[in-house]
Design a protein around this motif. Sequence first.
Motif, PDB file in Angstrom:
ATOM      1  N   GLU A  31       0.854  -1.189   0.000  1.00  0.00           N
ATOM      2  CA  GLU A  31       0.000   0.000   0.000  1.00  0.00           C
ATOM      3  C   GLU A  31       0.884   1.230   0.000  1.00  0.00           C
ATOM      4  O   GLU A  31       2.112   1.130   0.132  1.00  0.00           O
ATOM      5  N   THR A  32       0.261   2.386  -0.163  1.00  0.00           N
ATOM      6  CA  THR A  32       1.013   3.635  -0.204  1.00  0.00           C
ATOM      7  C   THR A  32       0.437   4.603   0.822  1.00  0.00           C
ATOM      8  O   THR A  32      -0.787   4.755   0.925  1.00  0.00           O
ATOM      9  N   ARG A  33       1.314   5.200   1.601  1.00  0.00           N
ATOM     10  CA  ARG A  33       0.911   6.241   2.546  1.00  0.00           C
ATOM     11  C   ARG A  33       1.883   7.406   2.410  1.00  0.00           C
ATOM     12  O   ARG A  33       3.097   7.206   2.370  1.00  0.00           O
ATOM     13  N   GLU A  34       1.358   8.596   2.350  1.00  0.00           N
ATOM     14  CA  GLU A  34       2.185   9.808   2.271  1.00  0.00           C
ATOM     15  C   GLU A  34       3.174   9.722   1.102  1.00  0.00           C
ATOM     16  O   GLU A  34       4.278  10.263   1.135  1.00  0.00           O
ATOM     17  N   GLY A  35       2.771   9.016   0.053  1.00  0.00           N
ATOM     18  CA  GLY A  35       3.632   8.866  -1.115  1.00  0.00           C
ATOM     19  C   GLY A  35       4.711   7.816  -0.955  1.00  0.00           C
ATOM     20  O   GLY A  35       5.549   7.633  -1.844  1.00  0.00           O
ATOM     21  N   VAL A  36       4.722   7.093   0.179  1.00  0.00           N
ATOM     22  CA  VAL A  36       5.726   6.054   0.430  1.00  0.00           C
ATOM     23  C   VAL A  36       5.114   4.699   0.112  1.00  0.00           C
ATOM     24  O   VAL A  36       4.067   4.331   0.657  1.00  0.00           O
ATOM     25  N   SER A  37       5.771   3.933  -0.744  1.00  0.00           N
ATOM     26  CA  SER A  37       5.323   2.587  -1.068  1.00  0.00           C
ATOM     27  C   SER A  37       5.734   1.631   0.036  1.00  0.00           C
ATOM     28  O   SER A  37       6.920   1.528   0.376  1.00  0.00           O
ATOM     29  N   LEU A  38       4.762   0.948   0.613  1.00  0.00           N
ATOM     30  CA  LEU A  38       4.997   0.016   1.710  1.00  0.00           C
ATOM     31  C   LEU A  38       4.813  -1.409   1.195  1.00  0.00           C
ATOM     32  O   LEU A  38       3.804  -1.716   0.547  1.00  0.00           O
ATOM     33  N   THR A  39       5.766  -2.276   1.467  1.00  0.00           N
ATOM     34  CA  THR A  39       5.774  -3.611   0.872  1.00  0.00           C
ATOM     35  C   THR A  39       5.920  -4.701   1.927  1.00  0.00           C
ATOM     36  O   THR A  39       6.389  -4.446   3.040  1.00  0.00           O
ATOM     37  N   ASN A  40       5.509  -5.921   1.553  1.00  0.00           N
ATOM     38  CA  ASN A  40       5.673  -7.110   2.403  1.00  0.00           C
ATOM     39  C   ASN A  40       5.136  -6.883   3.809  1.00  0.00           C
ATOM     40  O   ASN A  40       5.755  -7.285   4.807  1.00  0.00           O
ATOM     41  N   CYS A  55      14.958  12.776  10.756  1.00  0.00           N
ATOM     42  CA  CYS A  55      13.568  12.313  10.605  1.00  0.00           C
ATOM     43  C   CYS A  55      12.636  13.433  11.049  1.00  0.00           C
ATOM     44  O   CYS A  55      12.159  13.459  12.187  1.00  0.00           O
ATOM     45  N   ASN A  56      12.385  14.348  10.131  1.00  0.00           N
ATOM     46  CA  ASN A  56      11.656  15.569  10.457  1.00  0.00           C
ATOM     47  C   ASN A  56      10.168  15.512  10.131  1.00  0.00           C
ATOM     48  O   ASN A  56       9.460  16.493  10.369  1.00  0.00           O
ATOM     49  N   ASP A  57       9.695  14.393   9.581  1.00  0.00           N
ATOM     50  CA  ASP A  57       8.284  14.344   9.178  1.00  0.00           C
ATOM     51  C   ASP A  57       7.791  12.908   9.113  1.00  0.00           C
ATOM     52  O   ASP A  57       8.560  11.951   9.164  1.00  0.00           O
ATOM     53  N   ARG A  58       6.469  12.783   9.004  1.00  0.00           N
ATOM     54  CA  ARG A  58       5.823  11.465   8.942  1.00  0.00           C
ATOM     55  C   ARG A  58       6.283  10.675   7.732  1.00  0.00           C
ATOM     56  O   ARG A  58       6.487   9.453   7.819  1.00  0.00           O
ATOM     57  N   ARG A  59       6.475  11.329   6.619  1.00  0.00           N
ATOM     58  CA  ARG A  59       6.894  10.637   5.391  1.00  0.00           C
ATOM     59  C   ARG A  59       8.219   9.906   5.597  1.00  0.00           C
ATOM     60  O   ARG A  59       8.363   8.738   5.212  1.00  0.00           O
ATOM     61  N   THR A  60       9.184  10.585   6.220  1.00  0.00           N
ATOM     62  CA  THR A  60      10.481   9.952   6.473  1.00  0.00           C
ATOM     63  C   THR A  60      10.338   8.796   7.445  1.00  0.00           C
ATOM     64  O   THR A  60      10.962   7.739   7.281  1.00  0.00           O
ATOM     65  N   LEU A  61       9.499   8.960   8.466  1.00  0.00           N
ATOM     66  CA  LEU A  61       9.278   7.892   9.439  1.00  0.00           C
ATOM     67  C   LEU A  61       8.694   6.657   8.749  1.00  0.00           C
ATOM     68  O   LEU A  61       9.125   5.522   9.013  1.00  0.00           O
ATOM     69  N   LEU A  62       7.750   6.862   7.851  1.00  0.00           N
ATOM     70  CA  LEU A  62       7.160   5.743   7.126  1.00  0.00           C
ATOM     71  C   LEU A  62       8.186   5.070   6.221  1.00  0.00           C
ATOM     72  O   LEU A  62       8.188   3.839   6.070  1.00  0.00           O
ATOM     73  N   TRP A  63       9.055   5.856   5.618  1.00  0.00           N
ATOM     74  CA  TRP A  63      10.106   5.270   4.779  1.00  0.00           C
ATOM     75  C   TRP A  63      11.011   4.375   5.622  1.00  0.00           C
ATOM     76  O   TRP A  63      11.342   3.255   5.223  1.00  0.00           O
ATOM     77  N   PHE A  64      11.389   4.852   6.796  1.00  0.00           N
ATOM     78  CA  PHE A  64      12.210   4.033   7.681  1.00  0.00           C
ATOM     79  C   PHE A  64      11.456   2.768   8.111  1.00  0.00           C
ATOM     80  O   PHE A  64      12.044   1.674   8.169  1.00  0.00           O
ATOM     81  N   ALA A  65      10.181   2.896   8.414  1.00  0.00           N
ATOM     82  CA  ALA A  65       9.393   1.726   8.806  1.00  0.00           C
ATOM     83  C   ALA A  65       9.390   0.694   7.684  1.00  0.00           C
ATOM     84  O   ALA A  65       9.506  -0.516   7.936  1.00  0.00           O
ATOM     85  N   ASN A  66       9.276   1.138   6.458  1.00  0.00           N
ATOM     86  CA  ASN A  66       9.304   0.210   5.334  1.00  0.00           C
ATOM     87  C   ASN A  66      10.666  -0.443   5.158  1.00  0.00           C
ATOM     88  O   ASN A  66      10.774  -1.539   4.599  1.00  0.00           O
ATOM     89  N   GLN A  67      11.712   0.226   5.649  1.00  0.00           N
ATOM     90  CA  GLN A  67      13.053  -0.355   5.638  1.00  0.00           C
ATOM     91  C   GLN A  67      13.262  -1.313   6.812  1.00  0.00           C
ATOM     92  O   GLN A  67      14.366  -1.782   7.041  1.00  0.00           O
ATOM     93  N   ARG A  68      12.193  -1.575   7.548  1.00  0.00           N
ATOM     94  CA  ARG A  68      12.234  -2.440   8.732  1.00  0.00           C
ATOM     95  C   ARG A  68      13.157  -1.871   9.802  1.00  0.00           C
ATOM     96  O   ARG A  68      13.886  -2.604  10.484  1.00  0.00           O
ATOM     97  N   ALA A  69      13.134  -0.557   9.930  1.00  0.00           N
ATOM     98  CA  ALA A  69      13.843   0.112  11.023  1.00  0.00           C
ATOM     99  C   ALA A  69      12.937   0.057  12.250  1.00  0.00           C
ATOM    100  O   ALA A  69      11.888   0.705  12.285  1.00  0.00           O
ATOM    101  N   VAL A  70      13.345  -0.729  13.230  1.00  0.00           N
ATOM    102  CA  VAL A  70      12.516  -0.948  14.415  1.00  0.00           C
ATOM    103  C   VAL A  70      12.854   0.054  15.508  1.00  0.00           C
ATOM    104  O   VAL A  70      11.964   0.635  16.133  1.00  0.00           O
ATOM    105  N   GLU A  71      14.159   0.283  15.733  1.00  0.00           N
ATOM    106  CA  GLU A  71      14.588   1.163  16.823  1.00  0.00           C
ATOM    107  C   GLU A  71      15.106   2.490  16.278  1.00  0.00           C
ATOM    108  O   GLU A  71      15.800   2.528  15.253  1.00  0.00           O
ATOM    109  N   TYR A  72      14.837   3.591  17.038  1.00  0.00           N
ATOM    110  CA  TYR A  72      15.194   4.950  16.619  1.00  0.00           C
ATOM    111  C   TYR A  72      16.043   5.598  17.715  1.00  0.00           C
ATOM    112  O   TYR A  72      15.569   5.815  18.825  1.00  0.00           O
ATOM    113  N   HIS A  73      17.303   5.884  17.373  1.00  0.00           N
ATOM    114  CA  HIS A  73      18.286   6.370  18.336  1.00  0.00           C
ATOM    115  C   HIS A  73      18.816   7.743  17.898  1.00  0.00           C
ATOM    116  O   HIS A  73      19.804   7.814  17.167  1.00  0.00           O
ATOM    117  N   PRO A  74      18.179   8.833  18.318  1.00  0.00           N
ATOM    118  CA  PRO A  74      18.684  10.166  17.969  1.00  0.00           C
ATOM    119  C   PRO A  74      19.816  10.598  18.898  1.00  0.00           C
ATOM    120  O   PRO A  74      19.996  10.052  19.993  1.00  0.00           O
TER     121      PRO A  74
END
Length: 297
Positions: A5-14, A94-113
Amino acid sequence: MSERETREGVSLTNLDQPLFEGANATKRDLVDYLDAVAGRIVPQLSGRPLSVIRVVRGQQPFMQKNLPKYTPEWVQRVSLWAEASKRDVSYALCNDRRTLLWFANQRAVEYHPTLFLSDRWEHPTHLVLDLDPPSADAFPLALRAAQLVRQALADSDLLGAVKTSGAKGVHVFIPIETNVTADDAAAATRAIAARAERLDPALATTAFVRDEREGKVFVDSTRAGGATVVSPYSPRVRPGVPVSFPVDWNDLESVELADFTVHTAAPLIAEEDPWATLMPEPQQLESALIEEGRAIP
């Protein structure tokens, strides 16, 4: 449901693949959780060089700092020199929802700023103490040690906020004025840790060598300078996918790590942001605290 599916212009797969062994969650669960809490976690990540822990099928979890070449151009980034690897590293912002969704699609589970903003790298915004119990089943000891840190802060005319780490301990954050240097912040953190240890040396220790801790809670003061700390609301690569979650000091003794997961945490913060609510205003550090810390190796 479709696997794509696609959210915020980000293609989400698998999306229906298992997230990792023991997760009891799918990639969709990760995406849905991060999307639901984007309004809470993005403000914690925004403007801060970001490292993530990804779980790619067929590989062990790994930390990614440098953005891969296939990263979309719209992902904002900052280049910083890494002394350890002697090269420039391109960190995401990671300044916006779009970037967060892209990371989620990359299977980025943990976020360490980082503890600093990208345009003020020499001035951290918080001190952090990481309370690490001697074993995974000793979480109650970390909660008791957190109260020692709270008392040490009160004795130093400081206030902090506390959250579960999502792993086996807790983190105490102390917001500080923007004029504090990284060296002074590191010294003050060491001093607070030492003061907490003195309050109950049978419970807490600042011993860096694990074999010297004697089953006590390690009050880790090394999260300073260029170090990162897992963000509030970030999931962790742990069985059940727990989430690092803010806790009111008065509720701390009744908390269990299993209370907050990707399945349960989002509704708890739908109406308000407890991390923002519980966080004190930035504070000035006393020179005596800094000087005490400078004397600690």
